[in-house]
Design a protein around this motif. Structure first.
Motif, PDB file in Angstrom:
ATOM      1  N   ASP A  89     116.345  44.121  69.722  1.00  0.00           N
ATOM      2  CA  ASP A  89     117.332  44.718  68.822  1.00  0.00           C
ATOM      3  C   ASP A  89     116.671  45.759  67.934  1.00  0.00           C
ATOM      4  O   ASP A  89     115.575  45.539  67.406  1.00  0.00           O
ATOM      5  N   VAL A  90     117.345  46.903  67.771  1.00  0.00           N
ATOM      6  CA  VAL A  90     116.828  48.005  66.957  1.00  0.00           C
ATOM      7  C   VAL A  90     117.934  48.514  66.035  1.00  0.00           C
ATOM      8  O   VAL A  90     119.070  48.711  66.469  1.00  0.00           O
ATOM      9  N   ASP A  91     117.575  48.752  64.763  1.00  0.00           N
ATOM     10  CA  ASP A  91     118.566  49.188  63.783  1.00  0.00           C
ATOM     11  C   ASP A  91     118.283  50.584  63.241  1.00  0.00           C
ATOM     12  O   ASP A  91     119.099  51.147  62.528  1.00  0.00           O
ATOM     13  N   ASP A  92     117.115  51.152  63.544  1.00  0.00           N
ATOM     14  CA  ASP A  92     116.765  52.490  63.062  1.00  0.00           C
ATOM     15  C   ASP A  92     115.925  53.209  64.113  1.00  0.00           C
ATOM     16  O   ASP A  92     115.233  52.571  64.902  1.00  0.00           O
ATOM     17  N   ASP A  93     115.957  54.544  64.061  1.00  0.00           N
ATOM     18  CA  ASP A  93     115.105  55.361  64.924  1.00  0.00           C
ATOM     19  C   ASP A  93     113.747  55.492  64.241  1.00  0.00           C
ATOM     20  O   ASP A  93     113.515  56.410  63.448  1.00  0.00           O
ATOM     21  N   LEU A  94     112.842  54.585  64.562  1.00  0.00           N
ATOM     22  CA  LEU A  94     111.549  54.570  63.884  1.00  0.00           C
ATOM     23  C   LEU A  94     110.698  55.798  64.205  1.00  0.00           C
ATOM     24  O   LEU A  94     109.786  56.140  63.454  1.00  0.00           O
ATOM     25  N   PRO A  99     108.013  61.132  56.600  1.00  0.00           N
ATOM     26  CA  PRO A  99     106.615  60.808  56.265  1.00  0.00           C
ATOM     27  C   PRO A  99     106.417  60.237  54.866  1.00  0.00           C
ATOM     28  O   PRO A  99     105.408  59.577  54.604  1.00  0.00           O
ATOM     29  N   SER A 100     107.352  60.466  53.952  1.00  0.00           N
ATOM     30  CA  SER A 100     107.229  59.913  52.603  1.00  0.00           C
ATOM     31  C   SER A 100     107.706  58.474  52.514  1.00  0.00           C
ATOM     32  O   SER A 100     107.503  57.812  51.493  1.00  0.00           O
ATOM     33  N   ASN A 101     108.355  57.996  53.556  1.00  0.00           N
ATOM     34  CA  ASN A 101     108.792  56.605  53.605  1.00  0.00           C
ATOM     35  C   ASN A 101     107.572  55.736  53.923  1.00  0.00           C
ATOM     36  O   ASN A 101     106.848  56.011  54.876  1.00  0.00           O
ATOM     37  N   PRO A 102     107.307  54.673  53.137  1.00  0.00           N
ATOM     38  CA  PRO A 102     106.143  53.825  53.415  1.00  0.00           C
ATOM     39  C   PRO A 102     106.098  53.299  54.850  1.00  0.00           C
ATOM     40  O   PRO A 102     105.021  53.048  55.394  1.00  0.00           O
ATOM     41  N   VAL A 106     103.057  52.733  58.281  1.00  0.00           N
ATOM     42  CA  VAL A 106     102.901  51.487  59.028  1.00  0.00           C
ATOM     43  C   VAL A 106     103.084  51.704  60.522  1.00  0.00           C
ATOM     44  O   VAL A 106     102.355  51.125  61.343  1.00  0.00           O
ATOM     45  N   HIS A 107     104.026  52.565  60.886  1.00  0.00           N
ATOM     46  CA  HIS A 107     104.431  52.670  62.284  1.00  0.00           C
ATOM     47  C   HIS A 107     103.957  53.918  63.013  1.00  0.00           C
ATOM     48  O   HIS A 107     104.211  54.051  64.215  1.00  0.00           O
ATOM     49  N   ARG A 108     103.264  54.796  62.331  1.00  0.00           N
ATOM     50  CA  ARG A 108     102.822  56.001  63.053  1.00  0.00           C
ATOM     51  C   ARG A 108     101.715  55.627  64.044  1.00  0.00           C
ATOM     52  O   ARG A 108     100.821  54.831  63.741  1.00  0.00           O
ATOM     53  N   ASN A 179     114.121  61.580  50.921  1.00  0.00           N
ATOM     54  CA  ASN A 179     114.702  62.920  50.946  1.00  0.00           C
ATOM     55  C   ASN A 179     116.221  62.913  50.854  1.00  0.00           C
ATOM     56  O   ASN A 179     116.846  63.974  50.884  1.00  0.00           O
ATOM     57  N   ASP A 180     116.827  61.753  50.688  1.00  0.00           N
ATOM     58  CA  ASP A 180     118.292  61.703  50.687  1.00  0.00           C
ATOM     59  C   ASP A 180     118.947  62.235  49.413  1.00  0.00           C
ATOM     60  O   ASP A 180     120.064  62.774  49.482  1.00  0.00           O
ATOM     61  N   PRO A 181     118.316  62.119  48.235  1.00  0.00           N
ATOM     62  CA  PRO A 181     118.959  62.718  47.057  1.00  0.00           C
ATOM     63  C   PRO A 181     119.219  64.206  47.186  1.00  0.00           C
ATOM     64  O   PRO A 181     120.107  64.743  46.513  1.00  0.00           O
ATOM     65  N   GLU A 182     118.469  64.896  48.047  1.00  0.00           N
ATOM     66  CA  GLU A 182     118.698  66.331  48.196  1.00  0.00           C
ATOM     67  C   GLU A 182     120.099  66.630  48.727  1.00  0.00           C
ATOM     68  O   GLU A 182     120.605  67.742  48.561  1.00  0.00           O
ATOM     69  N   ALA A 183     120.740  65.627  49.349  1.00  0.00           N
ATOM     70  CA  ALA A 183     122.100  65.842  49.865  1.00  0.00           C
ATOM     71  C   ALA A 183     123.095  66.123  48.747  1.00  0.00           C
ATOM     72  O   ALA A 183     124.092  66.822  48.961  1.00  0.00           O
TER      73      ALA A 183
END
Length: 349
Positions: A89-94, A99-102, A106-108, A179-183
């Protein structure tokens, strides 16, 4: 058919995608067992960095979540070669995390044993992939063995008491939405200059600068059990999402939570938010001027807030998990049938 569900965590993603659906299926009479992370009995038999065998209890279907560890990704094909059905099961496109998300660190790939490449490999080898949005099928189930299971809400989100106000709030943490507040552009700062109160339900560290405010808004995390009440404490909710590949695959969960809790909301016009809005909930804003206009209208009109609150609750009522949990059981049954029809010689190990 015995199904064992292994949630990746006991927080939001693990609860919505694995724990609560699994518990609902078990309550409906299915042979489903939810095993939390610290109680797993799965053991990998290793030869250096290669998984040679998997020791697992007698089970027909294993449901795994967000398989990013290299060894667990290898275990998928080993389990299938043993005749065990494996659902991922996957809930996001990892692969498209900011890049600013912690989580990016972890996943790069190349940093350690966890990576989004491992998740892609696990989904490639899985019997079936379940995802929260149609967009994720194109990322993780191009082989055609995929099913969309949208996020739904458990009963404790419904009937939560709420006191109306003109307080504007974001039920989210800035570190996972860098980066979502920029919306919203300067819309929130403009409202605050006009006298509005802006708060967050989640970690607000750094959010002040992102929204153009003089200081971080009042915020703070709460236990998952108290989250619906925290959401309901908002007068007007916002759900900003920048126009990115990652967000194009995001589910409708955040505005759905606000709808169920009776919070009128304004959101970015991303695909799943548009889908929920088309059902009759909330309002969308595609540029800062629209954000300011719609939030100002809600701040100035208790009647409009009440109307949107009632409309949101009515939409959310159609999206109770207890009414849709059968879709998980159906997907697991479909996976079992695919596995039964797949000769073991065709499963790569």
């Amino acid at each position: 058919m015995k199904v064992v569900v292994y949630p990746g965590d006991r927080w939001g993603c693990g609860s919505f995608r694995m724990i609560w659906p699994g518990e609902q299926c078990a309550a409906a009479g299915h042979d489903v067992h939810v095993v939390e992370k610290d109680r797993r009995s799965v053991r990998l038999v290793m030869e250096r960095d290669t998984v040679r065998d998997v020791l697992v209890d007698d089970v027909d279907v294993v449901v795994l979540q967000r398989v990013t560890h290299a060894y667990m990704a290898q275990a998928v094909s080993v389990l299938r070669a043993m005749g065990v059905t494996v659902v991922v099961d996957v809930d996001d496109d990892l692969s498209s995390i900011h890049p600013s998300n912690p989580a990016w660190q972890v996943h790069r790939p190349g940093r350690g044993l966890h990576s989004w490449h491992n998740l892609a490999a696990a989904c490639r080898d899985a019997t079936l992939v379940t995802v929260s949005t149609p967009a994720l099928l194109d990322v993780y189930a191009r082989h055609g063995r995929g099913v969309v299971l949208p996020n739904y809400l458990p009963d404790h989100y419904y009937g939560v008491s709420r006191t109306d106000s003109d307080v504007v709030g974001w039920p989210g943490s800035f570190h996972s939405h860098p980066n979502d507040p920029e919306a919203v552009g300067g819309a929130v700062a403009r409202l605050v200059d006009e006298g509005a109160q802006f708060v967050m339900r989640g970690d607000s560290s750094g959010a002040g600068k992102a929204f153009g405010l003089a200081a971080d808004p009042v915020g703070g995390g709460v236990p998952i059990e108290e989250w619906p009440a925290a959401v309901a404490s908002l007068g007007i909710g916002i759900a900003p999402l920048a126009d990115t590949r990652f967000n194009s695959a995001k589910s409708w969960l955040k505005p759905l939570e606000m709808s169920a809790c009776g919070v009128p909301w304004v959101a970015s016009p991303r695909a799943e938010y548009r889908r929920l809005h088309a059902m009759g909930a909330g309002v969308l804003a595609d540029r800062p001027r629209a954000w300011h206009r719609e939030l100002k209208r809600l701040r100035e009109s208790p009647a409009l807030r009440q109307e949107m609150s009632e409309a949101g609750r009515a939409v959310a009522e159609q999206l109770r998990l207890q009414d849709h949990a059968w879709k998980w059981a159906e997907a697991w049954q479909q996976a079992y049938e695919i596995q039964q029809a797949t000769p073991r010689s065709r499963v790569a190990v």
